[in-house]
Every structure is written in structure tokens, then in C-alpha cells.
Design an enzyme around this catalytic site. Sequence first.
Site, PDB file in Angstrom:
ATOM      1  N   CYS A   1     -16.102 -31.620 -80.923  1.00 55.07           N
ATOM      2  CA  CYS A   1     -17.111 -30.764 -81.562  1.00 55.07           C
ATOM      3  C   CYS A   1     -16.884 -29.282 -81.295  1.00 55.07           C
ATOM      4  O   CYS A   1     -17.404 -28.442 -82.028  1.00 55.07           O
ATOM      5  CB  CYS A   1     -18.500 -31.165 -81.080  1.00 55.07           C
ATOM      6  SG  CYS A   1     -18.906 -32.856 -81.507  1.00 55.07           S
TER       7      CYS A   1
ATOM      8  N   HIS B   1     -23.461 -25.281 -82.226  1.00 52.04           N
ATOM      9  CA  HIS B   1     -23.041 -26.586 -82.741  1.00 52.04           C
ATOM     10  C   HIS B   1     -24.273 -27.353 -83.196  1.00 52.04           C
ATOM     11  O   HIS B   1     -25.286 -27.409 -82.498  1.00 52.04           O
ATOM     12  CB  HIS B   1     -22.300 -27.332 -81.623  1.00 52.04           C
ATOM     13  CG  HIS B   1     -22.009 -28.756 -81.944  1.00 52.04           C
ATOM     14  ND1 HIS B   1     -21.559 -29.160 -83.182  1.00 52.04           N
ATOM     15  CD2 HIS B   1     -22.116 -29.891 -81.196  1.00 52.04           C
ATOM     16  CE1 HIS B   1     -21.400 -30.478 -83.185  1.00 52.04           C
ATOM     17  NE2 HIS B   1     -21.730 -30.940 -81.992  1.00 52.04           N
TER      18      HIS B   1
ATOM     19  N   ASN C   1     -24.604 -34.286 -87.683  1.00 55.31           N
ATOM     20  CA  ASN C   1     -23.673 -33.675 -86.726  1.00 55.31           C
ATOM     21  C   ASN C   1     -22.248 -33.940 -87.196  1.00 55.31           C
ATOM     22  O   ASN C   1     -21.747 -35.048 -87.049  1.00 55.31           O
ATOM     23  CB  ASN C   1     -23.952 -34.290 -85.342  1.00 55.31           C
ATOM     24  CG  ASN C   1     -22.979 -33.817 -84.271  1.00 55.31           C
ATOM     25  OD1 ASN C   1     -21.930 -33.248 -84.562  1.00 55.31           O
ATOM     26  ND2 ASN C   1     -23.331 -34.072 -83.018  1.00 55.31           N
TER      27      ASN C   1
END
Length: 337
Positions: free
Chosen positions: A122, A262, A293
Amino acid sequence: MATIAGGTGAPHARIMGVGAYRPTRLVPNSEVVDAIDSSDEWIQQRSGIKTRRWAGPEESVQMMSVEASRIAIERAGLDVGQIDCVVVATVSHLLQTPAVATAVAHELGTDGAAAFDISAACSGFCHGIALASDIVRAGSARHVLVVGVERLTDILDLTDRGTAFIFADGAGAAVVGPSDTPGIGPVVWGSDGEQFDLIRQREDWRDVVGTDTQPGSGVMPHLTMQGNPVFRWASFAMAKIGQQALDSAGVSLDELDVFVPHQANMRIIDAMARSMKLPASVKIARDVADQGNSSAASVPLALDRMMAEGEAKSGDTALLIAFGAGLSYAAQVVTVP
Ligand code: UT7
């Protein structure tokens, strides 16, 4: 001993253009809850996610990367031939070698640009921006295309309560090039390998395929996550990293216009904003609610959306911060192109 000539790079680097590709399929919570014995209410309360983007068969890692990149290159005002390095951050390109970046560079029509993938989950896009900034300033390339892309649905177990509702697909891209003034601040990055197992591919490929002595499982090695410890780590430790990135760039909270963390979980975003004491004037990315996500794609997708909706304007000062498997993280202050 010969004297080796050093590189001659640009004095500074900046983001010149951003692009995005979102899969067309929007998947509401109602479509994922039955397989994981969950509810729309639980998912919204715990993560803030209402819908997520999941890729269809045609929306491959390469295809999504190319689409996002074309937009970023055009917005940077460049011809594709001026891109001389392509960095793709991903953990879901399932062909282990060669790097998908070489196929992306070729399909885009670059003139044989240097091309390689990076694996930082990520936080991959923010790692890529840091690399690109250094590459431009060192003179190893003039214009670097950075792509964050995931097709996590390929490695998701749709019956896993810990991951099925949270992860998503998509691609975001940015072109980094030379600048007379600093447009990308120093990166603050790091890792905590003691927490290696918290987010990981369940088993390695040898366990799947088997060896001479051990039969393989034959089962796709899905992504697993111990969500709660990651949640606690991200909510508390990452605000400090964000502050360090501001300090390294010499930017005060009052000078910050945009916060692009994020897009993992709305509660983490809120906890970070609270703990960093962000002034009310700072616009905060909240793309996770509709996008889910999307790991390496989440920061550029969120930034692109804020720019499209007028929340982030050209010349604004933005803090990017991303974190995930490894555990690994990276943050930097940038000027919005
Ligand atoms: O992108 C890379 C980095 N990743 C992240 O930053 C993600 C970080 N983690 C998270 O976002 C959160 O941990 C989740 C959203 C994944 C989970 O939220 P949580 O508040 O940490 O929930 P939990 O795992 O502590 O579970 C709370 C309760 C448990 O029940 P009890 O023990 O309290 O009775 C679970 O069994 O919720 C239950 N539960 C569920 N219930 C409905 C766990 N998963 C589910 C589910 N649906 N999917």
C-alpha cells in the site's frame, strides 16, 4: 584510476501531472456481506466503505496502468517519447517476471524507457514518488512515470471476513519531472519487519506448487490481514510520520492545504487527522467510501479525485502518506500540479 563522470540532474523535482483509472464495476456492501456473514452497517461503521471498485476481466493490471498513465502524461503536457523511466508499484501483477512496467512502457509507446516494478504494497506509490524525485535530481532520467496499480480481487478470498470487504482495484499515475523550485519534499519512510506477518500472501508459491518431497496445496495463495493490529499501528504511529514529513519539508500545519493519506479505512483517516491536529482548512481525501482500499493505487486515485472536484488546486501544498504490508510506510509533501 579513471575519473567517472557524475550525473547532472535537475535542481529540483515536481509532480507534473496525475491520472487515474477506476474499474467500471461498482460493488455495494450488499454484494459482499453474505459470503462473509457481515452487514452493510458493520462495514460502514468499521471502515467507512459503502462501495468498492472491482475490475472486470478486461481491466488487467497492464490495461489500468496504461489508461491512468496516458492521462497523467497528457496532463503533464508531454509526449510519451519524453518519458524515460517507468516505475510501477504493485503487489498484484501475478506474472512474477518480467516486470509489468516494461509492458506498460511498450504499450504506451515510450522510446525504450527504463522500466521496473517495486513491491511496497500500500505504500508503493509514495515509495515510487520518492524514487522518481531522486532519479530526476540525480540525472538518471528526466521524466519518470510512477504508477500505483492493483487488481487485488485476483488474490482476495471472497469468503475471508478480514479482507473481502475492504480491498479493491484501480490504477493511479503521476509524471515526475524537473523543476526550478522544490515540488517534492524529502521522503520520510521506513519499515517494521517484526510485523511481517500482519498483511501477507498466505503461503509462498512453492507451497502451492509443491516440491519433490512435499505435495502442493494447489490453492491460490490469498491475501490475509490481521486487521486490528494494523489498524492500531496506522492510527497511532502514522500521524508522527506525517508530522515528520511536514517538518522535513519545512511546511507548517497552517501552510498545508491538502491531506492525502492511504485510503485504508475512514476511521484511520479521521484518527490521523485528529492526532496531527490538522486545521479545519485542510481538505482531507475520503475516497475510500466509494473506492475501497486499492493499496498502491489509493493515494493517486484520491489525489486525482480531489483535483477533479476542485478540493485540491494547482499550487496547493499536499501531504501524501501511505502505509501497509511489511509493515512499510512512506510520506512526503508535494505541490499539487
Ligand atoms: O491497506 C493496508 C493497511 N491496512 C489497513 O490499514 C487496514 C487496517 N485495519 C482495519 O481497517 C480494521 O482492522 C478492519 C476494518 C479490517 C476491521 O475493523 P476492526 O475494528 O479492527 O474489527 P476487529 O477485527 O477488531 O473485529 C471486531 C469484531 C469482532 O467480533 P467480537 O470479537 O468483537 O465479537 C469480529 O469477529 O467484529 C467481528 N468481525 C466482523 N463482523 C462482521 C470481524 N470481521 C467482520 C466482518 N463483518 N467482516
